[in-house]
Write an enzyme that holds these catalytic residues in place. Structure first.
Site, short mmCIF file in Angstrom:
data_model
loop_
_atom_site.label_atom_id
_atom_site.label_comp_id
_atom_site.label_asym_id
_atom_site.label_seq_id
_atom_site.Cartn_x
_atom_site.Cartn_y
_atom_site.Cartn_z
N ASP A 1 0.80 -1.20 -0.07
CA ASP A 1 0.06 -0.30 0.25
C ASP A 1 0.95 0.97 0.63
OD1 ASP A 1 -1.95 2.05 0.22
OD2 ASP A 1 -2.46 1.95 2.24
N ASP B 1 -1.38 5.92 -5.60
CA ASP B 1 -1.74 4.79 -4.70
C ASP B 1 -2.34 3.54 -5.15
OD1 ASP B 1 -3.48 3.54 -2.42
OD2 ASP B 1 -5.37 5.28 -2.07
#
Ligand SMILES: *[C@@H]1O[C@H](CO)[C@@H](O)[C@H](O)[C@H]1NC(C)=O
Ligand SMILES: *[C@@H]1O[C@H](CO)[C@@H](O)[C@H](O)[C@H]1NC(C)=O
Ligand SMILES: *[C@@H]1O[C@H](CO)[C@@H](O)[C@H](O)[C@H]1NC(C)=O
Ligand SMILES: *[C@@H]1O[C@H](CO)[C@@H](O)[C@H](O)[C@H]1NC(C)=O
Length: 369
Positions: free
Chosen positions: A77, A261
């Protein structure tokens, strides 16, 4: 609710590690259901959703912690900073359905105990810091500080397939007292010689070859020059947007920011920006019949124009013998401090191979092959 299946194998070469990632939908129905759900959630879902929350869309893979190694799967992440896994002492329901870490069973465990408290869309995740050996990408990393979570709130974590998260978001240490990134240990212990990592994502859902490279990038996966853009925010992988235009029509306003992201599959941004983008795009025919007529969205980053043609921003979801098309631009209230921000998720990253350069605090972009 799990849609992505990941298979990992590792090739180490010259201090660079390649982690091939692949995400595969088990069936077309699942794939369709997934995007439908994401779309509905974005249209009708909660506002003020923290951004490190789309755990269904992520790229995840195995790590292990401790000696002897205790196996876990974690999400890679780029939008959160902490490595964490559930603790054996956790009594939450979600901890019973995931692998948990048992410090008593590890000869390399070291106590730390700093308290951690995080809010995610799945619910709260609370715990404390522990220190142990991390095995990641075939490397053995010593004394890594990570979160041992003792409380996972709500049903969100229950539905989340991976056990934990491997945060790769840059945060200046002045922002919060957080353990260093797991990747930073890799670099500091000399296991990789370059302080950067890159995500290459393949263009189609069932296409193998998505790769996380630790310690640089793989030149065979990019074409054309690399352009480097300094980080603007001292938190997360955020850079300034020069300008946005749709079919030559400039989007009004200035001072937009972009955050990279890997756990967001779409192109999500605050209402003021994305609504205007979508007015200019118009309606995407569900049957995909007019993709070629839709305008290109140009995003200027570091003085270079990154074109997102409709083939890049429209999701084409296999649906029986045909496709269903969904516009990947989704407006959302991203919460405090995130006005005028666009989250460049997987749709952008698969178009532009993205280097996360920790050493120089900048993003590198090159056209993905
Ligand atoms: C790491 O590699 C990237 C990409 O080639 C480069 O831009 C960067 O300067 C390198 N960093 C170091 C510390 O060598
Ligand atoms: C770079 O990627 C190519 C294509 O996926 C692969 O064959 C090659 O082994 C990779 N290079 C390294 C150094 O791993
Ligand atoms: C972009 O990020 C910077 C740095 O955090 C912040 O000062 C600025 O207000 C942000 N821009 C907008 C328009 O929100
Ligand atoms: C694409 O198709 C939709 C639905 O039929 C229609 O509303 C829209 O105007 C079309 N856009 C273009 C550019 O043809």
């Amino acid at each position: 609710m799990k849609i992505f299946v990941l298979s990992l194998f590792f090739i180490a070469a010259l201090g660079v590690i390649e982690i091939p990632l692949s995400h595969t939908y088990k069936t077309e129905e699942e794939q369709y259901a997934y995007f439908k759900l994401i779309q509905l959630r974005r249209l009708f879902g909660a506002s003020n959703v923290p951004i490190s929350n789309y755990l269904d869309a992520q790229y995840y893979g195995p790590i292990s912690i401790g000696t002897p190694p205790q196996p876990f799967t974690v999400v890679f992440d780029t939008n959160s900073p902490l490595l964490w896994v559930p603790s054996k002492t956790c009594t939450s329901l979600a901890c019973h359905t995931h692998h948990t870490y048992n410090s008593a069973a590890s000869s390399t465990y070291k106590k730390n105990g700093d308290i951690l408290y995080f809010g995610y869309d799945q619910g709260e995740a609370n715990g404390f810091v522990s220190q142990d050996t991390l095995t990641w990408g075939g490397f053995t990393v010593k004394d890594v500080e990570f979160g041992e979570m003792t409380y996972l709130d709500g049903s969100g974590w229950l539905e989340t397939k991976p056990d934990g998260i491997l945060g790769m978001a840059y945060f200046s240490t002045s922002v919060e007292k957080l353990p260093p990134l797991a990747f930073t240990y890799l670099y500091k212990q000399g296991l990789v010689t370059n302080n950067s990592f890159a995500f290459y994502l393949t263009k189609n859902a069932n296409q193998a070859g998505s790769t996380l490279t630790l310690g640089g990038y793989n030149s065979t996966l990019s074409k054309g020059d690399w352009n480097y853009i300094p980080l603007y925010k001292q938190e997360m992988w955020t850079i300034k947007i020069g300008a946005i235009s749709v079919g030559g029509q400039a989007i009004s306003g200035t001072g937009f920011n972009a955050t990279f992201d890997t756990t967001t599959s779409l192109l999500v941004g605050s209402f003021n920006i994305v609504n205007e983008i979508n007015v200019n795009i118009g309606v995407v025919a569900e049957d995909c019949s007019n993709i070629s007529k839709l305008p290109t969205v140009n995003i200027v980053l570091g003085g270079v124009t990154y074109a997102m043609p409709p083939s890049a921003y429209v999701l084409q979801i296999p649906n029986g013998n045909s496709y269903q098309c969904i516009n990947g631009w989704q407006p959302e209230d991203l919460g405090p401090g995130m006005d005028n921000t666009i989250i460049l998720g997987d749709l952008f990253i698969r178009t532009y191979y993205t280097l996360f350069d920790m050493g120089n605090l900048r993003i590198g972009l090159s056209t993905a092959v």
